[in-house]
Motif scaffolding. Structure first.
Motif, short mmCIF file in Angstrom:
data_model
loop_
_atom_site.label_atom_id
_atom_site.label_comp_id
_atom_site.label_asym_id
_atom_site.label_seq_id
_atom_site.Cartn_x
_atom_site.Cartn_y
_atom_site.Cartn_z
N VAL A 155 0.53 -0.84 0.10
CA VAL A 155 0.22 0.24 -0.16
C VAL A 155 0.81 0.85 -0.36
CG1 VAL A 155 -1.21 1.91 1.33
CG2 VAL A 155 -2.19 -1.26 1.30
N SER B 176 1.90 1.83 -3.40
CA SER B 176 1.40 1.83 -4.12
C SER B 176 0.99 4.21 -4.30
CB SER B 176 0.24 1.52 -4.00
OG SER B 176 -1.34 1.84 -4.64
N ILE C 138 2.96 6.23 -2.50
CA ILE C 138 4.16 6.85 -3.43
C ILE C 138 4.54 7.20 -5.01
CG2 ILE C 138 5.71 6.78 -0.51
CD1 ILE C 138 7.67 5.65 -3.46
N LEU C 139 4.37 5.78 -5.17
CA LEU C 139 3.55 6.27 -7.17
C LEU C 139 2.76 7.18 -7.54
CD1 LEU C 139 5.49 3.00 -7.70
CD2 LEU C 139 6.84 4.87 -8.09
N GLY C 140 1.65 6.96 -6.50
CA GLY C 140 0.91 8.32 -6.60
C GLY C 140 -0.29 7.45 -7.70
N VAL C 141 -0.42 6.03 -7.44
CA VAL C 141 -1.34 4.88 -8.06
C VAL C 141 -2.59 5.00 -7.02
CG1 VAL C 141 -2.14 2.49 -8.22
CG2 VAL C 141 0.38 3.67 -9.50
N SER C 142 -2.27 5.23 -5.65
CA SER C 142 -3.91 4.87 -4.36
C SER C 142 -4.50 5.98 -4.65
CB SER C 142 -2.99 4.51 -3.35
OG SER C 142 -2.14 3.68 -2.46
N MET C 143 -3.88 6.87 -5.30
CA MET C 143 -4.35 8.47 -5.22
C MET C 143 -5.25 8.59 -6.92
SD MET C 143 -5.11 10.55 -2.84
CE MET C 143 -5.59 11.69 -4.47
N LEU D 267 13.49 3.27 -1.32
CA LEU D 267 13.41 4.32 -2.51
C LEU D 267 13.55 5.15 -2.40
CD1 LEU D 267 12.58 4.30 -5.45
CD2 LEU D 267 10.01 3.11 -4.74
N PHE E 76 0.90 12.03 -2.29
CA PHE E 76 -0.16 12.82 -3.08
C PHE E 76 -1.53 12.77 -3.02
CE2 PHE E 76 3.38 10.56 -5.10
CZ PHE E 76 3.89 11.73 -6.03
#
Lengths: 287, 287
Positions: free
Chosen positions: A71, A74, A76-81, A200, A244
């Motif tokens: 999670v 996800s 920090i890669l902006g995928v969750s948002m 990362l 984000f």
């Protein structure tokens, strides 16, 4: 036909032809296409591929009952948002990420109760109304609230310091849709950095901090639920949330107040911070 | 600016601006772009996103000292082969996937030795030469060989049944580049299916089998090493390898032989299967 850089994607997509579930087939075909495009774009060496496998393995192995590193990845890669935004409300209160700390049941509390079980330094009152998009008050709306303490930690992160349920409460709005409760002003905090996601962030020169916020999930009969935050205006990191999640419509002034009527009404001593906002829910989409 | 479906990718790519290592920055920017494109393409529900997080977590948690489930996932999505193809030789023997069973050191053996420590039913001789792309023999080429037994299992999968090093050998070619050793004809076998990757294959109607093959890694001074397989011609699944590793140039006849000179020369009894092929190595690319 041989598997080559050029034929690879068709070959793998074809392998999913027998998938019984059409949605799963669509997802696997799209994944294959985008994943192969990524690999062809960066042309990893075998050593880089091994490093990527090692990274993903470490992310999985960092997960346990109180930690969800995938999670975080996800997030920090902006995928969750991105997923939140794709599923979000068009007219009601905007949604934002659930985050990894909604892992325990919030205790039911009466309106006006305090979710600060430790007696913090910066008392705070949160109040507002649950409303439908046409402005109708929504009585009996369930508000699930959770936040970190003044030091930036959730109860589950500090089982030896915080009692379970500190910073958490499950409230129901009154007959006019009003809600109010007492708490402390939350603190900005870093997401957990002692895992591969923290490594990362460090390697990419990114800080791990989130601006101060209070989490909510609001449910009302006949309406789409919303998962969101209220962000403390002017909090550090409000313009660079590591995950984000900030939307300008969710930023709220936590106003310093000494209003005597309010201190009586809310049972707090002046001065206190007062955050006022309404939660607006869209009608349920007919299925 | 608010994070929206439209602005998401720029916002996340910008967050990687301070990355010290330019290659890492390139990889993270490309990952962000392709991952977001995938998410926008499939528009996952929150429940589907949770399922994806749960799947990746389970893949990581299935990994241990003798099992690498993320390599399996990379294999069945054709990513391992795509990376191999991007790094492969242009003129020499084609490469294919390393696979998950090269996890133990192969024992050094003399040319002509048997790697079949159990005395199998279908004796086999493997012979050939290591050559440079111009045809020059490559003496003292190191050949690391590993394969499954006649039941489709590697030694590390059956520590109670197979002695360590069964099906494995480290050989060196002679003064004319020749190599030869004894073994058994390997069997097709399924990749491990008792994990999330097996569940995915089942859900997508794919079989888990690999056609019969022998693994090699060849190293010679001044030449690019190659990681590859020799596939048994006409093996079941030769046209539908679960990990997409078959290349037509790697398919080899395992010819039934009763040649008396050969039985003497190789120390086997007739009939035996004889696989003949050469390994061709490209000159090392100047760095």
């Amino acid at each position: 036909m041989d598997f080559t850089v050029e034929t690879a994607t068709d070959a793998v997509m074809e392998s999913f032809q027998q998938t019984g579930n059409p949605r799963l087939r669509q997802v696997m075909e799209s994944l294959t296409r985008h994943l192969h495009d990524f690999v062809r774009d960066i042309e990893p060496t075998l050593k880089e591929w091994e490093e990527a496998i090692g990274f993903l393995t470490a992310v999985g192995q960092k997960c346990d009952d109180t930690r969800q590193e995938f999670v975080l990845l996800s997030d920090i890669l902006g995928v969750s948002m991105l997923v939140e935004s794709l599923n979000g409300s068009e007219e009601g209160t905007e949604s934002t990420v659930l985050g990894p700390f909604h892992m325990t049941e919030s205790p039911s509390r009466e309106l006006g109760a305090s979710i600060d079980l430790l007696g913090g330094n910066r008392p705070c009152v949160v109040s507002g109304r649950a409303l439908a998009t046409d402005g109708t008050p929504l009585p009996d709306t369930e508000l699930d609230v959770w936040q970190c303490d003044e030091n930036g930690f959730y109860d589950v992160q500090q089982p030896d310091v915080q009692p379970p349920g500190n910073g958490r409460g499950l409230f129901r709005t009154d007959a006019e849709g009003h809600f109010w409760f007492r708490t402390v002003v939350p603190s900005p905090y870093p997401i957990p950095t002692d895992g591969p996601v923290g490594d990362l962030l460090k390697a990419t020169g990114r800080h791990p901090y989130r601006p101060a916020h209070i989490h909510f999930i609001a449910h009302a009969d006949g309406h789409r639920p919303v998962t969101t935050h209220v962000f403390v205006a002017d909090s550090p990191y409000i313009d660079s949330d590591a995950v984000f999640a900030v939307k300008s419509g969710l930023i709220t002034e936590f106003t310093e107040s000494g209003d005597e009527q309010d201190t009586q009404r809310f049972g707090v001593s002046a001065p206190f911070a007062h955050a006022r906002f309404d939660i607006v829910l869209e009608p349920e989409t007919p299925q």
